[in-house]
Scaffold this motif. Sequence first.
Motif, short mmCIF file in Angstrom:
data_model
loop_
_atom_site.label_atom_id
_atom_site.label_comp_id
_atom_site.label_asym_id
_atom_site.label_seq_id
_atom_site.Cartn_x
_atom_site.Cartn_y
_atom_site.Cartn_z
N LEU A 35 -0.82 3.27 -5.46
CA LEU A 35 -0.03 2.13 -5.01
C LEU A 35 1.05 1.77 -6.02
O LEU A 35 2.20 1.47 -5.66
N ASP A 36 0.69 1.81 -7.31
CA ASP A 36 1.68 1.53 -8.36
C ASP A 36 2.81 2.55 -8.32
O ASP A 36 3.98 2.22 -8.54
N LEU A 65 6.55 1.58 -7.29
CA LEU A 65 7.33 1.69 -8.52
C LEU A 65 6.94 0.63 -9.55
O LEU A 65 7.79 0.06 -10.23
N LYS A 66 5.63 0.39 -9.65
CA LYS A 66 5.15 -0.54 -10.67
C LYS A 66 4.87 0.15 -11.98
O LYS A 66 4.66 -0.48 -13.00
N ASN A 67 4.87 1.49 -11.94
CA ASN A 67 4.72 2.26 -13.16
C ASN A 67 5.98 2.12 -14.00
O ASN A 67 7.08 2.30 -13.50
N LYS A 68 5.85 1.81 -15.28
CA LYS A 68 7.02 1.56 -16.14
C LYS A 68 7.95 2.75 -16.21
O LYS A 68 9.17 2.61 -16.19
N TYR A 117 4.69 -5.97 0.52
CA TYR A 117 3.28 -5.73 0.85
C TYR A 117 2.44 -5.38 -0.38
O TYR A 117 1.22 -5.24 -0.25
N HIS A 118 3.06 -5.23 -1.52
CA HIS A 118 2.29 -4.85 -2.71
C HIS A 118 1.21 -5.87 -3.03
O HIS A 118 0.05 -5.53 -3.31
N LYS A 119 1.57 -7.14 -3.00
CA LYS A 119 0.61 -8.21 -3.29
C LYS A 119 -0.50 -8.23 -2.25
O LYS A 119 -1.68 -8.43 -2.58
N VAL A 120 -0.14 -8.00 -1.00
CA VAL A 120 -1.13 -7.97 0.08
C VAL A 120 -2.16 -6.86 -0.16
O VAL A 120 -3.37 -7.08 -0.06
#
Length: 292
Positions: A229-230, A234-237, A144-147
Amino acid sequence: MFISIRSRMVATTLMLTIVATISAACGASTSTTGQAAKPIDTDQIQRVEFLNQITDEMYKQTMDGQVVEARNKLQQISDQIPKIHFEGITSVEGLNALTETITQAKRVYNAAQYSSDEGQVAVAKLRLATDALTHKNQPMWLQYHKVLQNDALLLTQDIKSNKQAEALTDFGKMSQHIAIIHPALLISREASSVEKLDSVLVFLHKNISEKPMAARQLESGLTHLNQVLDELFLKNKDAIAFVPITDPRQPIIWSLGIGLIIVSVLSYAGWRMYHSGRSFVTVKPTRESENR
């Protein structure tokens, strides 16, 4: 020469002490993690997997219009919950989210007039929730991240164009998408992180509803929304690098991390020994040692 050898021995001893200390600390950390996250009983794992299997069947039946069959599966799911010990599988908040999702689904499926749209939303929430229980590392809700990114982008464009009606509509769509994954979020993530998301949504709705829209506050809120959301996805590095190392199911990555630390210490100690040795006066070997 005696001073040089003795200094090298001291340096070597210190090096080994540091390495041993790090190894012991890593071992203690691993042990502590193992104690904090108690091994889940095999029987409980099987029960959770069975729960997920039933939910998957219920989802397919709902999408195929087999409402009666799906309702029976829902009752079967409800009966399974008391048989499972969720300690080590999810938090109290996660368990509450799961049971509340089941309760909401019962209201939809047992209503005097069944709504197909509401049924599909209810079973989707339940499907993602049980999947989150069985797939810790790659749950389906991550898709769902892209959504949500697209939702946030549309909302940003509406606000910049000062289109309040469109902004309210697009915010409603984004809220619906978040509502579908909300139980799964509470199962997979810390409740405090999910609460941040809820707070941002309340803030955005308040400022979108104002007349005129509070554009500056909304821009700040959208920036914060993307950050939250990041964090959740877990989009944070830093988060991505941190999670696998502490995951007891990833012993290879953990071992590699220990190895890198030890190699770094060894390299530094060797460098120190080499440069320390250069300050010593070289003693020429005796003829006796040359003959040898």
